[in-house]
Motif scaffolding. Sequence first.
Motif, mmCIF file in Angstrom:
data_model
loop_
_atom_site.group_PDB
_atom_site.id
_atom_site.type_symbol
_atom_site.label_atom_id
_atom_site.label_comp_id
_atom_site.label_asym_id
_atom_site.label_seq_id
_atom_site.Cartn_x
_atom_site.Cartn_y
_atom_site.Cartn_z
ATOM 1 N N ASN A 163 -11.806 -13.067 -7.112
ATOM 2 C CA ASN A 163 -12.568 -13.614 -5.989
ATOM 3 C C ASN A 163 -12.169 -12.989 -4.654
ATOM 4 O O ASN A 163 -12.865 -13.177 -3.650
ATOM 5 N N GLN A 164 -11.064 -12.247 -4.669
ATOM 6 C CA GLN A 164 -10.573 -11.613 -3.447
ATOM 7 C C GLN A 164 -10.607 -10.090 -3.552
ATOM 8 O O GLN A 164 -9.962 -9.402 -2.756
ATOM 9 N N LEU A 165 -11.362 -9.573 -4.500
ATOM 10 C CA LEU A 165 -11.293 -8.140 -4.782
ATOM 11 C C LEU A 165 -11.704 -7.290 -3.586
ATOM 12 O O LEU A 165 -11.064 -6.272 -3.286
ATOM 13 N N GLU A 166 -12.742 -7.661 -2.901
ATOM 14 C CA GLU A 166 -13.157 -6.888 -1.731
ATOM 15 C C GLU A 166 -12.066 -6.884 -0.672
ATOM 16 O O GLU A 166 -11.783 -5.852 -0.050
ATOM 17 N N THR A 167 -11.444 -8.042 -0.460
ATOM 18 C CA THR A 167 -10.365 -8.138 0.512
ATOM 19 C C THR A 167 -9.167 -7.306 0.084
ATOM 20 O O THR A 167 -8.555 -6.604 0.904
ATOM 21 N N ILE A 168 -8.820 -7.372 -1.199
ATOM 22 C CA ILE A 168 -7.695 -6.595 -1.724
ATOM 23 C C ILE A 168 -7.939 -5.101 -1.487
ATOM 24 O O ILE A 168 -7.063 -4.383 -0.993
ATOM 25 N N SER A 169 -9.117 -4.635 -1.846
ATOM 26 C CA SER A 169 -9.456 -3.228 -1.656
ATOM 27 C C SER A 169 -9.373 -2.840 -0.182
ATOM 28 O O SER A 169 -8.733 -1.837 0.185
ATOM 29 N N PHE A 170 -9.989 -3.633 0.662
ATOM 30 C CA PHE A 170 -10.024 -3.323 2.092
ATOM 31 C C PHE A 170 -8.628 -3.309 2.698
ATOM 32 O O PHE A 170 -8.262 -2.385 3.434
ATOM 33 N N ARG A 171 -7.826 -4.343 2.387
ATOM 34 C CA ARG A 171 -6.515 -4.454 3.018
ATOM 35 C C ARG A 171 -5.547 -3.381 2.522
ATOM 36 O O ARG A 171 -4.701 -2.909 3.280
ATOM 37 N N LEU A 172 -5.654 -2.981 1.260
ATOM 38 C CA LEU A 172 -4.805 -1.897 0.777
ATOM 39 C C LEU A 172 -5.156 -0.579 1.463
ATOM 40 O O LEU A 172 -4.263 0.179 1.869
ATOM 41 N N ILE A 173 -6.434 -0.315 1.600
ATOM 42 C CA ILE A 173 -6.866 0.914 2.282
ATOM 43 C C ILE A 173 -6.464 0.870 3.754
ATOM 44 O O ILE A 173 -5.955 1.845 4.306
ATOM 45 N N GLU A 174 -6.670 -0.268 4.370
ATOM 46 C CA GLU A 174 -6.264 -0.451 5.764
ATOM 47 C C GLU A 174 -4.759 -0.263 5.919
ATOM 48 O O GLU A 174 -4.274 0.262 6.935
ATOM 49 N N GLY A 175 -4.014 -0.678 4.889
ATOM 50 C CA GLY A 175 -2.559 -0.570 4.940
ATOM 51 C C GLY A 175 -2.029 0.816 4.639
ATOM 52 O O GLY A 175 -0.815 1.039 4.722
ATOM 53 N N GLY A 176 -2.907 1.731 4.254
ATOM 54 C CA GLY A 176 -2.483 3.108 4.054
ATOM 55 C C GLY A 176 -2.692 3.661 2.663
ATOM 56 O O GLY A 176 -2.412 4.843 2.421
ATOM 57 N N LYS A 177 -3.184 2.848 1.722
ATOM 58 C CA LYS A 177 -3.455 3.336 0.363
ATOM 59 C C LYS A 177 -4.710 4.203 0.398
ATOM 60 O O LYS A 177 -5.696 3.862 1.057
ATOM 61 N N SER A 178 -4.684 5.314 -0.303
ATOM 62 C CA SER A 178 -5.856 6.172 -0.333
ATOM 63 C C SER A 178 -7.034 5.444 -0.969
ATOM 64 O O SER A 178 -6.892 4.767 -1.993
ATOM 65 N N ALA A 187 0.809 -1.214 0.000
ATOM 66 C CA ALA A 187 0.000 0.000 0.000
ATOM 67 C C ALA A 187 0.843 1.266 0.000
ATOM 68 O O ALA A 187 0.527 2.237 -0.691
ATOM 69 N N LEU A 188 1.927 1.252 0.747
ATOM 70 C CA LEU A 188 2.708 2.469 0.944
ATOM 71 C C LEU A 188 3.991 2.514 0.113
ATOM 72 O O LEU A 188 4.521 3.592 -0.144
ATOM 73 N N GLY A 189 4.487 1.345 -0.314
ATOM 74 C CA GLY A 189 5.795 1.311 -0.952
ATOM 75 C C GLY A 189 5.788 1.160 -2.454
ATOM 76 O O GLY A 189 6.829 1.312 -3.101
ATOM 77 N N ILE A 190 4.635 0.865 -3.048
ATOM 78 C CA ILE A 190 4.571 0.581 -4.487
ATOM 79 C C ILE A 190 3.578 1.527 -5.159
ATOM 80 O O ILE A 190 2.442 1.675 -4.700
ATOM 81 N N ASP A 191 4.006 2.136 -6.256
ATOM 82 C CA ASP A 191 3.132 3.083 -6.960
ATOM 83 C C ASP A 191 2.029 2.389 -7.754
ATOM 84 O O ASP A 191 0.879 2.820 -7.744
ATOM 85 N N THR A 192 2.394 1.316 -8.471
ATOM 86 C CA THR A 192 1.425 0.615 -9.315
ATOM 87 C C THR A 192 1.393 -0.854 -8.931
ATOM 88 O O THR A 192 2.429 -1.520 -8.875
ATOM 89 N N GLY A 231 -3.462 2.154 -9.074
ATOM 90 C CA GLY A 231 -2.419 3.167 -9.142
ATOM 91 C C GLY A 231 -2.837 4.340 -10.011
ATOM 92 O O GLY A 231 -3.806 4.260 -10.787
ATOM 93 N N GLU A 232 -2.098 5.423 -9.914
ATOM 94 C CA GLU A 232 -2.422 6.638 -10.650
ATOM 95 C C GLU A 232 -2.368 6.451 -12.163
ATOM 96 O O GLU A 232 -3.002 7.201 -12.920
ATOM 97 N N VAL A 233 -1.622 5.445 -12.632
ATOM 98 C CA VAL A 233 -1.540 5.209 -14.091
ATOM 99 C C VAL A 233 -2.901 4.898 -14.701
ATOM 100 O O VAL A 233 -3.107 5.086 -15.902
#
Length: 263
Positions: free
Chosen positions: A174-189, A161-166, A233-235
């Motif tokens: 099948n894990q999309l909700e988890t991916i979204s939640f965990r990235l946001i929880e980890g600090g991704k906007s 979440a914090l160290g990688i741009d893309t 990512g912003e791309v």
Amino acid sequence: MSRGYVYLTGAGPGDPKLLTIKAVETLRAADVVVYDRLVNQETLKEVKPEAELIYCGKLPKNHTLRQEQINTVLSEKALEGKVVTRLKGGDPFVYGRGGEEAVYLASLNIPFEVIPGISSGIAVPAYAGIPVTHRAFGGTLAMVTGHLPNERETEQWSALALGIDTLVFYMGMNQLETISFRLIEGGKSADTPAAAVEWGTTSRQRTVTASLKSLPFEVNKAKLSNPAIIIVGEVVRLRDNINWFTGEAGSVSALSAFVNDEV
């Protein structure tokens, strides 16, 4: 018992025209072709008529042949003195288990060659008008499996979440909700642009773009499913400018509508 030869061949992301010249050569040389679900059937037209075709396609939680059985098929056919082409979608060493097959073949002293293919993690975003690298949007890129291990979960998600741009996720629908939640929880906007691309590089391609927070909802609404690549990512913003692929069956953009949502 004579030893044949095994080609671990990448078939590319779906469009048969993206098959490499060397990949075509391995198909034409093969006595046996062991191929996956995501291999375009058009590519099999390069195989000689007398060659044996063995399907070992895998759906999530539904494998025609398990990996151990695939390994056995490769070794048995090669030990019969046959040329075997193991045809995999994308690149054999990028989430294709080609590394496992290479180790197994090496342990039996069966000669093999790796034929790289165009990885779907690069080609599919490109066909959706999303370059995975761009100087204006950061210099780091990570390719991630959707089946993340449970160990050190918090540290891994925070690093992503914090160290990688893309971020490019394979097998993550099948894990999309988890991916979204965990990235946001980890600090991704939560407003980070994100996309999901189904059946990329083919006439069935469909793309959904939204904020990271909203992507699971938009994907579900559009009924996208596997196979798909997820990009975070912003791309993703560049899709509006360079969406060049006219063969896309449809797209949904909810990015502008959700980009200012709060968590």
